[in-house]
Design an enzyme around this catalytic site. Structure first.
Site, PDB file in Angstrom:
ATOM      1  N   GLY A 209      34.308  34.841  41.950  1.00  0.00           N
ATOM      2  CA  GLY A 209      35.432  35.409  41.197  1.00  0.00           C
ATOM      3  C   GLY A 209      35.057  36.741  40.603  1.00  0.00           C
ATOM      4  N   ASN A 210      35.863  37.210  39.661  1.00  0.00           N
ATOM      5  CA  ASN A 210      35.520  38.450  38.952  1.00  0.00           C
ATOM      6  C   ASN A 210      36.024  38.365  37.514  1.00  0.00           C
ATOM      7  OD1 ASN A 210      38.281  39.698  38.807  1.00  0.00           O
ATOM      8  ND2 ASN A 210      38.083  39.547  41.036  1.00  0.00           N
TER       9      ASN A 210
END
Ligand code: CTP
Length: 405
Positions: A209-210
């Site tokens: 993810g980020n």
């Protein structure tokens, strides 16, 4: 109720027309506005704070701090809270102080702190109104973007006849309503907004993810809805709630799911704002069982995701607007402009990771808008909601241009 949910500061100054402010306040409250009254010391000579606090349902702010308990009236907080500051009646003295930043009372400090639009309803004798000093101050206030509610003509308190009477309270209430309605420039428009991160699954318990919080995308969705548009957010996993009835949310996890939803929705919209931090790569295969720890290095083969903005750019009709974001670390303006071209965007909003206060997980942002002719417009560091206001103002002007073509 045409003003429900609106936060209004009603500023009163020392004019005989202050007695009409009670009717004005009642009119605003009847339309559902939440009103905070601020009075100058001179205003209290004409109407009592008790009248205004009873009608508004809250204490009147007048002094910098309370003499009884020392508590401080934060003009900064008030200025941030308000959607509109309305100064009615406004005397020549107060307008002069506003024009020149003379902060000797709470009303003027609030005015200088207010980030919201300001409406001013002057009230004075005809000769004062016509005096070059007063006319010059009015011009200065107009140049600040303040809206002047022109006084009417008639019999004045002096007994003279002429221009200078504060506009009647019911007409001021209508002007306020009209002001908020004008903001509804995107009525009957439908926008798609992508927001948040995407999660690319590795196995049943892990993902790539980020740090995107989704705050910028949701702020833009709120601002679009405030301007009258219907909004569909295709949202990656975020911790934001929105209760605006004009906004519907389609939650997704991965770049693939986000693409699928956007492809279905985009052709039914007037435009899309691509705010999501979409993963550029996703695992080539997802393990059905939890990947176990071993002694060897773990290699995860990644494949590129589809570029959603680019896909929508290919579908875009001439009446649709497509806006993208670019988060860059180097050669920012050039990189952003190439993205705009590659994705057929109408304009791109550049964030630089080199600007303190911009980027993921913070409440502020500093943007540059670059158009199709590679013209940059630079903005200051602002809260994400104010940045959203700037972006939506640009969307409105682009829509107006498209309508003329
Ligand atoms: N975008 C998208 N789909 C992707 C990647 C990006 O829709 N798979 C959109 C983003 O929402 C943003 C714009 O494209 O509006 C630019 O995203 P950004 O991550 O800055 O650029 P990339 O095209 O991914 O290029 P790079 O990461 O190499 O800078």
């Amino acid at each position: 109720m045409r003003l429900s949910g609106k936060h209004i500061i009603l500023g009163l100054t020392g004019s005989i027309a202050a007695y009409k402010a009670a009717y004005l306040l009642r009119g605003l409250i009847k339309e559902g506005a939440d009103v905070q009254v601020v009075m100058t010391p001179a205003a209290k000579e004409f109407i009592t704070p008790v009248t205004m606090s009873v009608l508004s349902g809250k204490p009147v702010a007048s002094d910098f701090f309370s003499l009884s308990d020392g508590s401080w009236h934060s003009h900064v907080d008030m200025g941030q809270w308000a959607d509109l500051m309305l100064i009615a009646p406004a005397t020549a003295a107060t307008m002069g102080k506003m024009a020149h930043g003379v902060c000797d009372n709470l009303l003027i400090t609030t005015y200088l702190s207010a980030k919201c639009p300001v409406m001013i309803a002057p009230s004075m004798d005809l000769d004062m109104f016509q005096h070059p000093a007063n006319r010059a101050n009015l011009e200065i206030l107009r140049s600040f973007g303040n809206l002047i509610i022109e006084p009417g003509e008639g019999v004045l308190a002096s007994g003279l006849h002429g221009k200078g009477r504060m506009e009647e309270p019911e007409n001021i209430v209508e002007e306020v309503i009209q002001f908020f309605n004008q903001k509804k420039k995107l009525l009957n428009k439908h926008f798609l907004v992508t927001a948040g991160p995407t999660y690319e699954k590795i196995d049943p318990v892990r993902f790539i993810g980020n740090y995107s919080s989704g705050k910028m995308g949701y702020a833009i969705a709120n601002e679009l809805a405030d301007s009258g548009a219907r909004v569909t957010i295709v949202s990656g996993p975020v911790h934001i709630r929105t209760v605006n009835p004009e906004i519907s949310i389609i939650p997704v996890q991965s770049a693939g799911e986000m693409l699928e939803q956007c492809l279905q929705i985009f052709s039914h919209t007037d435009g899309a704002v691509m705010c999501a931090a979409v993963a550029d790569f996703t695992p080539e295969s997802v393990s059905e069982i939890k990947v176990k720890r071993g002694n060897d290095n773990l290699n995860i083969q990644l494949k590129p995701t589809n570029d959603i903005a680019e896909a929508l750019g290919k579908m875009k009709t001439k009446n649709q607007l497509l806006i993208g974001f670019a988060l860059e670390t180097n050669d920012e303006l050039n990189n952003a402009f190439h993205k705009l071209q590659r994705k057929s965007l109408d304009f791109i909003v550049l964030n630089s990771m080199n600007d303190p206060g911009a980027g993921f997980e913070v409440d502020t942002n500093k943007i540059t808008i670059i158009d199709k002719d590679n013209n940059p417009t630079f903005f200051e560091l602002k809260s994400k909601s104010k940045v959203a206001t700037d972006i939506v103002a640009r969307i409105i002007s682009e829509m107006e241009q498209k309508a003329c073509q």
